[in-house]
Motif scaffolding. Structure first.
Motif, PDB file in Angstrom:
ATOM      1  N   UNK A   1      34.672  39.169  52.109  1.00  0.00           N
ATOM      2  CA  UNK A   1      34.486  37.735  51.865  1.00  0.00           C
ATOM      3  C   UNK A   1      34.966  37.331  50.478  1.00  0.00           C
ATOM      4  N   UNK A   2      34.880  38.247  49.495  1.00  0.00           N
ATOM      5  CA  UNK A   2      35.221  37.878  48.112  1.00  0.00           C
ATOM      6  C   UNK A   2      36.534  38.473  47.629  1.00  0.00           C
ATOM      7  N   UNK A   3      37.017  39.522  48.278  1.00  0.00           N
ATOM      8  CA  UNK A   3      38.161  40.263  47.750  1.00  0.00           C
ATOM      9  C   UNK A   3      39.432  40.007  48.552  1.00  0.00           C
ATOM     10  N   UNK A   4      40.526  39.835  47.844  1.00  0.00           N
ATOM     11  CA  UNK A   4      41.821  39.743  48.523  1.00  0.00           C
ATOM     12  C   UNK A   4      42.289  41.122  48.968  1.00  0.00           C
ATOM     13  N   UNK A   5      41.798  42.153  48.270  1.00  0.00           N
ATOM     14  CA  UNK A   5      42.079  43.532  48.665  1.00  0.00           C
ATOM     15  C   UNK A   5      40.795  44.332  48.488  1.00  0.00           C
ATOM     16  N   UNK A   6      40.238  44.824  49.615  1.00  0.00           N
ATOM     17  CA  UNK A   6      38.989  45.585  49.553  1.00  0.00           C
ATOM     18  C   UNK A   6      39.266  47.019  49.957  1.00  0.00           C
TER      19      UNK A   6
ATOM     20  N   UNK B   1      31.558  49.092  43.705  1.00  0.00           N
ATOM     21  CA  UNK B   1      32.851  48.785  44.302  1.00  0.00           C
ATOM     22  C   UNK B   1      33.930  49.705  43.723  1.00  0.00           C
ATOM     23  N   UNK B   2      34.884  50.051  44.556  1.00  0.00           N
ATOM     24  CA  UNK B   2      36.016  50.863  44.123  1.00  0.00           C
ATOM     25  C   UNK B   2      36.830  50.085  43.085  1.00  0.00           C
ATOM     26  N   UNK B   3      37.363  50.806  42.106  1.00  0.00           N
ATOM     27  CA  UNK B   3      38.135  50.141  41.054  1.00  0.00           C
ATOM     28  C   UNK B   3      39.436  49.525  41.567  1.00  0.00           C
ATOM     29  N   UNK B   4      39.881  49.960  42.777  1.00  0.00           N
ATOM     30  CA  UNK B   4      41.103  49.388  43.356  1.00  0.00           C
ATOM     31  C   UNK B   4      40.859  48.060  44.062  1.00  0.00           C
ATOM     32  N   UNK B   5      39.600  47.657  44.211  1.00  0.00           N
ATOM     33  CA  UNK B   5      39.317  46.360  44.835  1.00  0.00           C
ATOM     34  C   UNK B   5      39.875  45.224  43.975  1.00  0.00           C
TER      35      UNK B   5
END
Length: 581
Positions: free
Chosen positions: A481-486, A498-502
């Motif tokens: 809902x909040x991330x363009x890349x999760x 959360x993963x640092x790549x999010x």
């Protein structure tokens, strides 16, 4: 009469000589894999005259980065390796030699190209296969003194596989990648080295010294029992003698360590059984887990090696492997009826909690375990229940064997056709798979009713067995809902990180989430789902508490899990499925 027989023999010998001469004159590619006295591994390529480039069958940048680049090192300046091919550097180089440095690559745990095993190497041929159009292909495997080659269920010091030029051309023209690799011998496991091997009528077992003897003995005992069971049930044997490779991670098991496993089937047939941190002592739960592991992989011999199934629908082969392995172990008296009930109940709950509002006909390979294994197991168990209504004496293996014979290769349409038998349960299962509007929750409850299986609705927060899956699904929904890349998250003791790549709009990098709608994500994810659903009826955003004391408002997530779960008792479902002898 003797002269006529002699003439026939001479004619046959002449034909053989002509064939060998034709083979010798045909352009050839030789892939020779060998070990030296010290156990080191070497791969050598010989190309036809005038050919300077050997193209990999598995030609991809990712494969090159994960496997060939770190493992395949030139022994001289005769060749260079690119993601697509091996290229000759100098015209005077007739053989291109490479050292293989085997190691386990965690980034692709199921497909290591060379896995160290005791004093040898288990090689996956796909990453070393090359071809030249119009040329024959020969695989040559040689073992140093005291070592052996284990290939397709047989051990020796030398093995050779020859594929003529026409067969190579036909394979390269095949649009099916899996079948193309198989025809080029590019989907096989080959062991080269020294290891503990034992031979049985149906299979050969190779044990890595790091796998405890009790565990190897258990796997071999279960394999002997079930290979015969499945062969009789399906009325066909595997396509060849089975090779079982028992491998372990290079870790020393700690007291109380858990048995973590994964398997992998390749053509041959061969099964690679990889045990992670196996317990050093015999334990009843570990024994049963090992039984379930080998039984699951053995089912793949039939729905993968013999009958095949739609690779885009892993619930067909993974779900059936879970269902049939559980049923077979129960029927053989290896696993108690309570275990089968527990596995069915768990699969049913996991499938519904993550997919209750999703459409059955859209089942594919995404969303990992729940779709491929849990939902697949539920579907195969329900199919068996439908078949059993017509034949009360049929057992699960016989029912699945009939399914495979009527739909090979097995796909979703064949599965649905087999289910439609004119009964309410059969029509419900067929409609669930073929109707674009049929969702898991409604269809599942309809089938339970048609089968006479009692169930009750329970608040999601009270179903403790699914809380880890509820938490994972809820955190994914918040992230999406909040991330363009999760990319994912990590579960910690009191928060999720959360993963640092999010890449998110509101949440900071490596955000640590404690609660949503004032309910703990770690300890009460089921109640958090209900709280978020209630909050989002009146507001477009939901409050989320962070580990550093901050609070942010995020867009309301899409919640696919139900607030209540139709719950069954595994024993009731098993009773409804048990054939009447």
């Amino acid at each position: 009469m003797r002269r006529r027989v002699q003439s026939a023999a001479v004619g046959a010998m002449l034909l053989f000589c002509v064939a060998m001469a034709a083979w010798a004159q045909t352009p050839q590619v030789m892939i020779e894999v060998s070990t030296r006295a010290d156990g080191s591994l070497q791969v050598a390529y010989s190309a036809p005259a005038g050919v300077d480039e050997l193209v990999f069958v598995d030609a991809s940048v990712r494969t090159h980065r994960l496997f060939r680049e770190p493992m395949l090192q030139p022994l001289d300046d005769c060749a260079t390796v690119s993601p697509l091919a091996i290229r000759r550097s100098r015209p005077d180089c007739t053989t291109l030699r490479f050292a293989v440095a085997p190691r386990r690559i965690g980034a692709s745990a199921f497909y290591e190209s060379a896995q160290p095993a005791s004093n040898g190497v288990l090689l996956f041929t796909r990453h070393y296969a090359v071809t030249v159009p119009g040329a024959a292909l020969t695989w040559q495997f040689r073992a140093a003194a005291g070592h052996e080659v284990v290939l397709a269920g047989r051990g020796s010091d030398e093995r050779r596989v020859q594929i003529d030029a026409d067969a190579v051309s036909a394979a390269l023209a095949d649009p099916d990648q899996s079948r193309r690799r198989e025809r080029l011998f590019a989907d096989h496991y080959v062991f080269i080295g020294r290891a503990d091997t034992r031979s049985y009528p149906e299979f050969i077992a190779l044990r890595d010294a790091r796998v405890p003897r009790w565990l190897a003995a258990r796997v071999e005992k279960t394999a002997s029992l079930l290979l015969d069971t499945f062969t009789q049930a399906f009325d066909v044997p595997p396509t060849g003698r089975v090779a079982l490779f028992l491998l372990a991670d290079g870790v020393h098991p700690q007291p109380g360590s858990q048995l973590s496993v994964h398997g992998d089937l390749s053509r041959g047939p061969a099964i690679r059984l990889h045990f992670v941190s196996p317990a050093p002592a015999v334990d009843a739960d570990h024994q049963l887990k090992a039984d379930e592991f080998i039984a699951h992989e053995l089912v793949h011999l039939w729905n993968g090696d013999r009958f095949r199934s739609d690779l885009a629908r892993p619930w067909l082969h993974e779900g059936s492997a879970d269902w049939l392995s559980a049923a077979a172990l129960h029927d053989a008296g290896v696993a108690p009826v309570e275990r089968l009930g527990q596995r069915l109940q768990s699969a049913f709950e996991l499938c519904l909690v993550t997919h209750t509002n999703e459409v059955w006909s859209r089942l594919d390979g995404s969303h990992g375990y729940e779709r491929a294994y849990a939902c697949g197991m539920v579907l195969h168990a329900l199919l068996y229940a439908v078949v059993r209504q017509h034949d009360p004496t049929i057992d699960p293996l016989a029912a699945s064997a009939a399914l495979y014979r009527q739909s090979a290769p097995l796909d979703e349409a064949g599965f649905a056709r087999f289910a439609d038998r004119g009964t309410p349960a059969g029509r419900a299962l067929h409609r669930a798979l073929r109707d674009a509007d049929a969702v898991f929750g409604t269809s599942g409850v309809q089938m339970l009713g048609a089968l006479g299986v009692p169930y009750r609705h329970v608040p999601l927060a009270e179903v403790k067995s699914v809380l880890p899956r509820v938490r994972a699904a809820l955190v994914r929904a918040i992230g999406n809902a909040d991330c363009t890349r999760f990319a994912g998250f990590w579960k910690r003791e009191s928060y999720v990180e959360f993963d640092s790549d999010n890449e998110c709009r509101t949440l900071p990098a490596s955000a640590r989430l404690i609660a949503a709608a004032d309910v703990s994500l770690i300890h009460e994810p089921g109640r958090a789902v209900a709280a978020i659903a209630a909050h989002c009826k009146a507001a477009p955003r939901v409050p989320v508490d962070l580990h550093d004391g901050g609070r942010v408002e995020l867009p309301c997530p899409h919640l696919s899990m139900p607030l209540e779960l139709p719950q069954i008792d595994g024993a009731d479902l098993v009773a409804a499925l048990r054939p009447m002898k």
